[in-house]
Design a protein around this motif. Sequence first.
Motif, short mmCIF file in Angstrom:
data_model
loop_
_atom_site.label_atom_id
_atom_site.label_comp_id
_atom_site.label_asym_id
_atom_site.label_seq_id
_atom_site.Cartn_x
_atom_site.Cartn_y
_atom_site.Cartn_z
N HIS A 1 -43.40 14.66 -28.23
CA HIS A 1 -42.79 16.01 -27.50
C HIS A 1 -44.15 15.50 -26.39
N VAL A 2 -45.40 15.74 -26.82
CA VAL A 2 -46.52 15.97 -25.84
C VAL A 2 -46.28 14.88 -24.72
N LEU A 3 -46.35 13.20 -24.94
CA LEU A 3 -46.26 12.44 -24.17
C LEU A 3 -45.34 12.14 -23.65
N VAL A 4 -43.93 12.27 -24.14
CA VAL A 4 -42.73 11.59 -22.98
C VAL A 4 -42.00 13.29 -22.66
N GLY A 5 -42.11 13.88 -23.40
CA GLY A 5 -41.39 15.30 -23.36
C GLY A 5 -41.67 16.54 -21.87
N PHE B 1 -37.32 25.11 -43.18
CA PHE B 1 -36.99 26.29 -44.10
C PHE B 1 -35.20 25.89 -44.49
N PRO B 2 -34.89 25.87 -45.78
CA PRO B 2 -33.06 25.80 -46.19
C PRO B 2 -32.15 27.01 -45.14
N GLY B 3 -30.95 25.87 -44.92
CA GLY B 3 -30.18 26.89 -43.95
C GLY B 3 -30.72 27.35 -42.68
N SER B 4 -31.34 26.73 -41.96
CA SER B 4 -32.24 26.84 -40.26
C SER B 4 -30.97 26.61 -39.41
N GLN B 5 -30.14 25.95 -39.24
CA GLN B 5 -29.71 25.92 -38.50
C GLN B 5 -29.91 25.38 -37.26
N LEU B 6 -30.77 24.42 -37.13
CA LEU B 6 -31.64 24.62 -35.90
C LEU B 6 -31.04 23.92 -34.76
N GLU C 1 -49.85 37.03 -11.75
CA GLU C 1 -50.59 35.45 -11.02
C GLU C 1 -48.83 34.81 -10.31
N GLY C 2 -49.85 34.32 -9.43
CA GLY C 2 -49.08 33.03 -8.34
C GLY C 2 -48.03 32.54 -9.56
N TYR C 3 -47.13 32.68 -9.07
CA TYR C 3 -46.05 31.18 -10.10
C TYR C 3 -44.37 31.12 -9.17
N THR C 4 -44.04 29.79 -9.24
CA THR C 4 -42.77 29.91 -8.24
C THR C 4 -41.40 30.06 -9.44
N ARG C 5 -40.51 30.77 -9.14
CA ARG C 5 -39.79 31.11 -9.93
C ARG C 5 -38.45 30.04 -10.14
N GLN C 6 -38.36 29.26 -9.60
CA GLN C 6 -37.58 28.21 -9.14
C GLN C 6 -38.01 27.16 -10.35
N VAL C 7 -39.38 26.53 -9.86
CA VAL C 7 -39.69 25.35 -10.87
C VAL C 7 -39.58 26.20 -12.54
N LEU C 8 -39.84 27.21 -12.86
CA LEU C 8 -39.85 27.86 -14.12
C LEU C 8 -38.85 27.90 -15.04
N PHE C 9 -37.36 28.57 -13.98
CA PHE C 9 -36.50 28.04 -14.71
C PHE C 9 -36.50 26.56 -14.56
N GLY C 10 -36.03 25.72 -13.87
CA GLY C 10 -36.18 24.64 -13.95
C GLY C 10 -36.90 23.57 -15.14
N GLY C 11 -37.83 24.44 -15.53
CA GLY C 11 -38.28 24.23 -16.89
C GLY C 11 -38.38 24.42 -17.93
N TYR C 12 -37.39 25.83 -17.98
CA TYR C 12 -36.45 25.86 -19.64
C TYR C 12 -35.26 25.39 -19.15
N LEU C 13 -34.26 24.54 -17.81
CA LEU C 13 -33.26 24.57 -18.12
C LEU C 13 -33.49 22.43 -18.83
N TYR D 1 -32.52 19.78 -27.12
CA TYR D 1 -30.65 19.36 -28.38
C TYR D 1 -30.98 18.09 -28.05
N LEU D 2 -31.34 17.06 -26.40
CA LEU D 2 -30.97 15.57 -26.85
C LEU D 2 -31.85 15.60 -28.24
N GLY D 3 -32.94 15.46 -28.44
CA GLY D 3 -33.12 15.49 -29.08
C GLY D 3 -33.00 15.27 -30.29
N TYR D 4 -32.35 16.80 -30.96
CA TYR D 4 -31.93 17.28 -32.07
C TYR D 4 -30.56 15.90 -32.04
N PHE D 5 -29.78 16.47 -31.48
CA PHE D 5 -28.69 15.29 -31.80
C PHE D 5 -28.41 14.57 -32.30
#
Length: 424
Positions: free
Chosen positions: A23-27, A76-81, A105-117, A124-128
């Motif tokens: 997660h740290v080195l690639v994700g 934890f059991p039943g976590s339904q990740l 503080e200044g930031y860019t909403r487009q890039v922050l939202f892109g980071g969220y997506l 999801y890719l890692g889970y499946f």
Amino acid sequence: MSHEYERRHSRWYEVLLLGLPVHVLVGMPLVIGLPAIDRWGWQFWHYLPDVRFNTVLAIGLAFLASALTLRRMARFPGSQLAAHIMPTVSIAFLLAAALLLFTREGYTRQVLFGGYLASLAWFYLGYFAGRRFRKPKLALVPFGGTGQLLGTSWADLRMLSSVDMGGVRFDAVVADLRAVDMPPEWEKFLAHCTLAHIPVYHIRQVAESLSGRVQIDHLAENEFGTLLPPLFYVGAKRVMDFVAALLMLPLLVPLMLLVAVVVKIDSPGPALFLQPRIGYRARPFLMFKFRSMYHDMSGEDFTLSDDDPRITRVGRVIRKYRLDELPQIFNILKGEMSFIGPRPESASLSEWYEQDVPFFSYRHVVRPGITGWAQVNQGYAAEVGGMTTKLQYDFYYIKHFSLWLDVLVCLKTVRILFTGFGSR
């Protein structure tokens, strides 16, 4: 002989791919870098230095918080990740955005939202991709009560037929360490597994992990080897409860006024009523609730049937969606309750339950809650059999008392609010 056995996922590339380093080195570089690319190239890096730094820092912290939370909840059991990836990532990025807005503080909403997506896609890719590899593969020693674990879908359980693993790599070995019929060669086998760094668990530990309950034939210590929950988190949780209740109060007051009016119109009697309950450290207190029963009908302290004639029409609705619990936010502000914890019981019921479970009062070592581990797994319980199961869930919550378990309970509670699970 320890060289004959090898633990599953113990090779260096397996540890790297299935652990936090990937997660740290690639994700994280992908999640931070991809949203910064548009059709004109790396235009994001032309922003002012503080804007770039704040945006990258917010995405990185939200991504790390999501990764750590999801990994801890998966224990934890039943976590339904899979069902909790979106709300976990969403909350992490909302908190990051709120912190930026609060500090101006200044930031860019487009890039922050892109980071969220990008974070959603990564988790999801890692889970499946890793779902099959993350399912625990456990070897069962065929003595004592290990056979009762078979049949669960949470883990791949295989009963050993001989004093050998048959060339299969397991995550751990499960044995009934108190079994009187275990031959010496199997005890030697368990010693060899330990020398090969393959964990050997007692059946009781695994049964708790599979069921999410702690057996109550005697008191069980927590992960720190003590009966007391971690005092630091007890204090931190009290602060978080108080702050969260203050922030939610302006939003909940209009809804509570509406519910109070509807309750008054539906049937005569007060909209609110106070229930004497036993709370933190076995101290009595008055719990606030919206009235969901007819005011002039008597009955037992608890409901024995699903079709209770005392419940009003509005009462059935507010019980189903837990709206009758809303006034308990004032109990939280007073320090008598928490958002999450074992449900408080009346003094008469507590005395009755202690006849079957002498250490029933141990559940008062943490503050009672509006919702809890028992509620999200079992729902309503009043009879002795159901209460025993509920108490097993409560003891599991106390034993694993932590921020991560509270986060999981919160996410499960949101699902319940839309389904009405466990209401009566």
